[in-house]
Enzyme design. Structure first.
Site, PDB file in Angstrom:
ATOM      1  N   ASP A 178       0.839  -1.200   0.000  1.00 31.64           N
ATOM      2  CA  ASP A 178       0.000   0.000   0.000  1.00 31.64           C
ATOM      3  C   ASP A 178       0.875   1.252   0.000  1.00 31.64           C
ATOM      4  O   ASP A 178       2.048   1.198   0.403  1.00 31.64           O
ATOM      5  CB  ASP A 178      -0.884   0.023   1.257  1.00 31.64           C
TER       6      ASP A 178
HETATM    7  N1  URA Z   1      -1.349  -5.881   4.078  1.00 32.22           N
HETATM    8  C1  URA Z   1      -1.842  -4.629   3.987  1.00 32.22           C
HETATM    9  O1  URA Z   1      -2.890  -4.337   4.542  1.00 32.22           O
HETATM   10  N2  URA Z   1      -1.148  -3.728   3.289  1.00 32.22           N
HETATM   11  C2  URA Z   1       0.021  -3.992   2.679  1.00 32.22           C
HETATM   12  O2  URA Z   1       0.618  -3.101   2.069  1.00 32.22           O
HETATM   13  C3  URA Z   1       0.518  -5.296   2.790  1.00 32.22           C
HETATM   14  C4  URA Z   1      -0.183  -6.231   3.498  1.00 32.22           C
END
Ligand code: URA
Length: 247
Positions: free
Chosen positions: A106
């Protein structure tokens, strides 16, 4: 045919900067097919030429595999009209046509991200069937209870949409404003860790990936920095590590 400049060829190994490479070449320490080559801008064919630096032959890889310590605020994409992407962070000497992130973190997640131009390899390590593990440190805005740890172990029902595979959660530290946990996943659904914690009323306020397969994030990389993986590291990435999720 896969031709590259000599200085770029040397720096692509991740052991020398472009400037170091130029110095080595100027000092006559670099040979192409057994002959000293003093021009940094000479082209070498990675498929057929042998390049040595101080007598040691380079491994000229057809593909590039980079480890990035992803900072916050950049998107895991190849290009974006408005936002900085992880590919924008790659310095010129490591840049390759067709480079893309193998998987995604993310925008606000930090840590280990692999960039490559090898589609088959990316497919291998991302394939849900392969179950290549990913390890994260997550800070949440509350307390990680035994009930949550147990639910992660058996599988969390996320918003009635799907049930996660068994994962492993342990408490790393407890702070006044929330706990840090270590999460080991063997799948990578959209916003998975955040959504798993949300199921227990907790918000993830920091998320940092520290390991994929058996490959650890190189702690010496500053956020935003990347470097090529060694051949051994590429192997580590593609190695399944059996963690007993059900114990
Ligand atoms: N889980 C999440 O919620 N975000 C990420 O970036 C990776 C794993």
């Amino acid at each position: 045919m896969n031709k590259q400049r000599l200085d770029k060829t040397i720096s692509s190994q991740g052991l020398w900067s472009r400037k170091d490479a130029k110095t080595l070449i100027r000092k006559g320490l670099v040979c192409v097919n057994g002959v000293v080559q003093k021009s940094a801008d000479a082209y070498v064919d990675w498929d057929s030429d042998t390049v040595t630096v101080e007598g040691k032959a380079l491994q000229l890889q057809q593909h590039v595999y980079l480890m990035l310590n992803k900072p916050k605020g950049v998107v895991s994409a190849t290009e974006d009209k408005e936002q900085t992407t992880v590919v924008d962070l790659v310095p010129d000497e490591l840049m390759r046509k067709g480079l893309f992130p193998a998987g995604r973190l993310d925008k606000d997640t930090t840590g280990l991200l692999i960039l490559t131009d090898d589609g088959d390899f990316a497919h291998e390590i991302l394939s849900p069937k392969k179950h290549v593990q990913k390890v994260y440190l997550a800070k949440v805005n509350g307390s990680i209870t035994d009930e949550i740890i147990e639910a992660f172990r058996t599988g969390v029902n996320v918003h009635n949409e799907y049930t996660t595979l068994p994962s492993k959660l342990s408490v790393v530290s407890r702070e006044e404003d929330g706990d840090w946990g270590k999460v080991i996943l063997r799948e990578g659904m959209y916003h998975q860790i955040k959504r798993m914690f949300v199921s227990f009323g907790l918000k993830v306020v920091e998320l940092h990936r520290i390991r994929m397969g058996r490959l650890d994030l190189d702690e010496s990389l500053e956020p935003g920095q990347c470097r090529p993986l060694t051949a051994e590291e590429v192997q580590l990435l593609n190695t399944r590590e059996e963690i007993a999720f059900e114990d």
